[in-house]
Design a protein around this motif. Sequence first.
Motif, short mmCIF file in Angstrom:
data_model
loop_
_atom_site.label_atom_id
_atom_site.label_comp_id
_atom_site.label_asym_id
_atom_site.label_seq_id
_atom_site.Cartn_x
_atom_site.Cartn_y
_atom_site.Cartn_z
N ILE A 123 89.39 5.61 11.48
CA ILE A 123 88.04 6.31 10.35
C ILE A 123 86.99 7.35 10.36
O ILE A 123 87.31 8.37 10.42
CB ILE A 123 88.35 4.95 9.24
N PHE A 124 86.59 6.13 11.61
CA PHE A 124 85.01 7.30 11.64
C PHE A 124 85.93 7.90 12.34
O PHE A 124 85.12 9.42 12.72
CB PHE A 124 84.05 6.12 13.11
N ILE A 125 86.37 7.98 14.17
CA ILE A 125 86.75 8.56 15.04
C ILE A 125 87.47 10.15 13.73
O ILE A 125 87.66 11.21 14.73
CB ILE A 125 88.12 8.43 15.84
N GLY A 126 89.13 9.65 13.01
CA GLY A 126 89.11 10.60 12.05
C GLY A 126 87.84 11.21 11.81
O GLY A 126 87.74 12.72 11.55
N MET A 127 87.39 11.03 11.16
CA MET A 127 85.64 11.97 10.21
C MET A 127 84.83 12.39 11.15
O MET A 127 85.02 13.83 10.92
CB MET A 127 84.86 11.27 9.76
N LEU A 128 84.98 11.96 13.22
CA LEU A 128 83.98 12.53 13.68
C LEU A 128 85.19 13.76 14.09
O LEU A 128 84.23 14.84 14.18
CB LEU A 128 84.38 11.75 14.48
N ILE A 129 86.17 13.99 14.23
CA ILE A 129 87.18 15.37 14.61
C ILE A 129 86.50 16.39 13.64
O ILE A 129 86.44 17.15 13.46
CB ILE A 129 88.66 14.20 14.94
N ILE A 130 86.98 15.93 12.13
CA ILE A 130 86.87 16.54 11.09
C ILE A 130 85.86 17.11 10.70
O ILE A 130 85.41 18.56 10.68
CB ILE A 130 87.67 15.83 9.93
N LEU A 131 84.90 16.58 11.08
CA LEU A 131 83.01 17.28 10.74
C LEU A 131 83.05 18.21 12.12
O LEU A 131 82.25 18.83 11.96
CB LEU A 131 82.47 16.10 11.33
N ASN A 132 83.38 17.56 13.65
CA ASN A 132 83.16 19.15 14.88
C ASN A 132 83.54 20.59 14.40
O ASN A 132 83.76 20.83 14.82
CB ASN A 132 83.54 17.78 16.09
N MET A 170 79.38 15.63 21.26
CA MET A 170 79.51 15.10 22.27
C MET A 170 79.90 13.55 22.05
O MET A 170 80.88 13.37 23.54
CB MET A 170 77.83 14.71 23.42
N LEU A 171 80.13 13.04 21.06
CA LEU A 171 80.58 11.71 21.21
C LEU A 171 82.31 11.41 20.94
O LEU A 171 82.29 10.34 22.18
CB LEU A 171 80.21 10.92 20.02
N PRO A 172 82.74 12.69 20.65
CA PRO A 172 84.08 12.25 20.84
C PRO A 172 84.75 12.46 22.97
O PRO A 172 85.14 11.39 23.10
CB PRO A 172 84.88 13.13 20.07
N SER A 173 84.69 13.12 23.36
CA SER A 173 83.92 13.42 24.71
C SER A 173 83.34 11.83 24.74
O SER A 173 84.08 11.05 26.29
CB SER A 173 83.29 14.62 25.64
N ILE A 174 82.29 11.27 25.02
CA ILE A 174 81.67 10.01 25.51
C ILE A 174 82.63 8.60 25.35
O ILE A 174 82.74 8.38 26.01
CB ILE A 174 80.41 9.76 24.58
N LEU A 234 76.91 10.59 11.19
CA LEU A 234 77.35 11.85 10.38
C LEU A 234 77.04 12.24 9.00
O LEU A 234 76.48 13.14 8.74
CB LEU A 234 78.83 10.71 9.26
N TYR A 235 76.07 10.86 8.18
CA TYR A 235 75.24 11.33 7.14
C TYR A 235 74.14 12.60 7.37
O TYR A 235 73.63 13.35 6.62
CB TYR A 235 75.39 10.10 6.49
N LEU A 236 73.26 11.70 7.88
CA LEU A 236 72.32 12.75 8.60
C LEU A 236 72.84 14.31 9.13
O LEU A 236 71.96 15.11 8.46
CB LEU A 236 71.67 12.04 9.50
N VAL A 237 73.61 14.34 9.47
CA VAL A 237 73.96 15.65 10.03
C VAL A 237 74.93 17.11 9.58
O VAL A 237 74.29 17.36 9.24
CB VAL A 237 75.13 15.38 11.87
N ILE A 238 75.16 16.22 8.26
CA ILE A 238 75.13 16.63 6.89
C ILE A 238 74.29 17.11 6.31
O ILE A 238 73.89 18.47 5.55
CB ILE A 238 77.04 16.00 6.41
N VAL A 239 73.63 16.57 5.66
CA VAL A 239 72.55 16.66 4.85
C VAL A 239 70.94 17.27 5.40
O VAL A 239 70.62 17.83 5.12
CB VAL A 239 71.74 15.21 4.27
N LEU A 240 70.60 16.94 6.86
CA LEU A 240 69.66 17.39 7.10
C LEU A 240 69.71 19.16 7.40
O LEU A 240 68.72 19.52 6.83
CB LEU A 240 69.43 16.78 8.49
N PRO A 241 71.08 19.72 7.73
CA PRO A 241 70.84 21.09 7.73
C PRO A 241 70.69 21.37 6.27
O PRO A 241 70.11 22.51 6.85
CB PRO A 241 71.76 21.27 8.50
#
Length: 349
Positions: free
Chosen positions: A126-135, A166-170, A334-341
């Motif tokens: 689920i996290f990887i799915g969220m990561l892809i959508i976010l990217n 970079m996380l998906p590639s890592i 992920l949460y901070l990436v959405i909120v901080l901007p």
Amino acid sequence: MFMKNIRNNSNKLKKYDVHFLENLADLLDSGFTLTKSIEFLLEQYDVIDKKTKEECLTVIHDAGKISDVLTILNFERTVIMQVTFSEHHGEVSKVLREAAQFLFTKRTMVERVVKAIQYPVILSVIFIGMLIILNFTVIPQFKMLYESMGSEVSGAVLVLTTFIEMLPSIILISLIICLFLIINLFFFTRVLTIERKNRLLMSIPVIKSVYMKIQTYKLSREFGYFILNGMEVKAIIELLKSQTIDNQMKYESEMLETQLLRGETLSQAFLSLFMIDKKLSVFVSHGEQNSTVGKELITFSEYVLGRLLMDIEFVTKRIQPVIFAVLGGLITCLYLVIVLPIFQMMSQI
């Protein structure tokens, strides 16, 4: 003679393998002949196809052994080896029950491990799915907003955004490297000599402890049963050297023979086996002083098996917390990436 061709296909009894071994032991203890016992049991399991049943009956009617039948039924190598040795040292029924317990314990431990990691694995997916959508959605939108406002991503937002991108590639590269190492280790150990294989596995910290316990358990157990049933050490070594089921045990018996020919005691000879727990020598030495070597070996094998199961359970209990902690940290990112901007853009308005 020892079976020379052990097939590695799946067990033809499937989940009934434990039940089969226990029932076979009960029938033999009740006075049934091996032939009658096998004939009766084969009729009880519909999972065994007709051709396999006929093959088992042909073998057993031709004065075959239990190990021959287990080989046809594709029991795993460890079980076949234990039963084969029991046919020489005379503890067949007892070993059948222990083999059944071994299979049951192994299956239980596998189920525990699967149960421990199944929820973290689902969360990871689920996290990887969220990561892809976010990217592909959120982060590009934020970049466009920053460009339209004439500002640049900076500070913690830049670090977190870069990390998430970079996380998906890592993850992918890490999985490929791990898979590559595992496959290479598997094939590499198959082409190495027994000695080099032992030294390689004993040099890997994570594997060393488990490998040592497994080898110690096998050797002490089989030696103990042979000695308890009146076999001399020399005869035991000759028997282990002549078998073709377990090359590892063959190698260990050859090393023991070399040390014994130099005039060392059995306890001293065990010290030469670098892949065996050194505490085994202490138990054997105590047995030599009290003429209870066989009993001491069996006792130590049970101790080692208990330690091995405890280690597996220890690791299993700690799999979930570690994975959850890692996922928790990544989800926070992920949460901070959405909120901080959002806060950063609000401060610039």
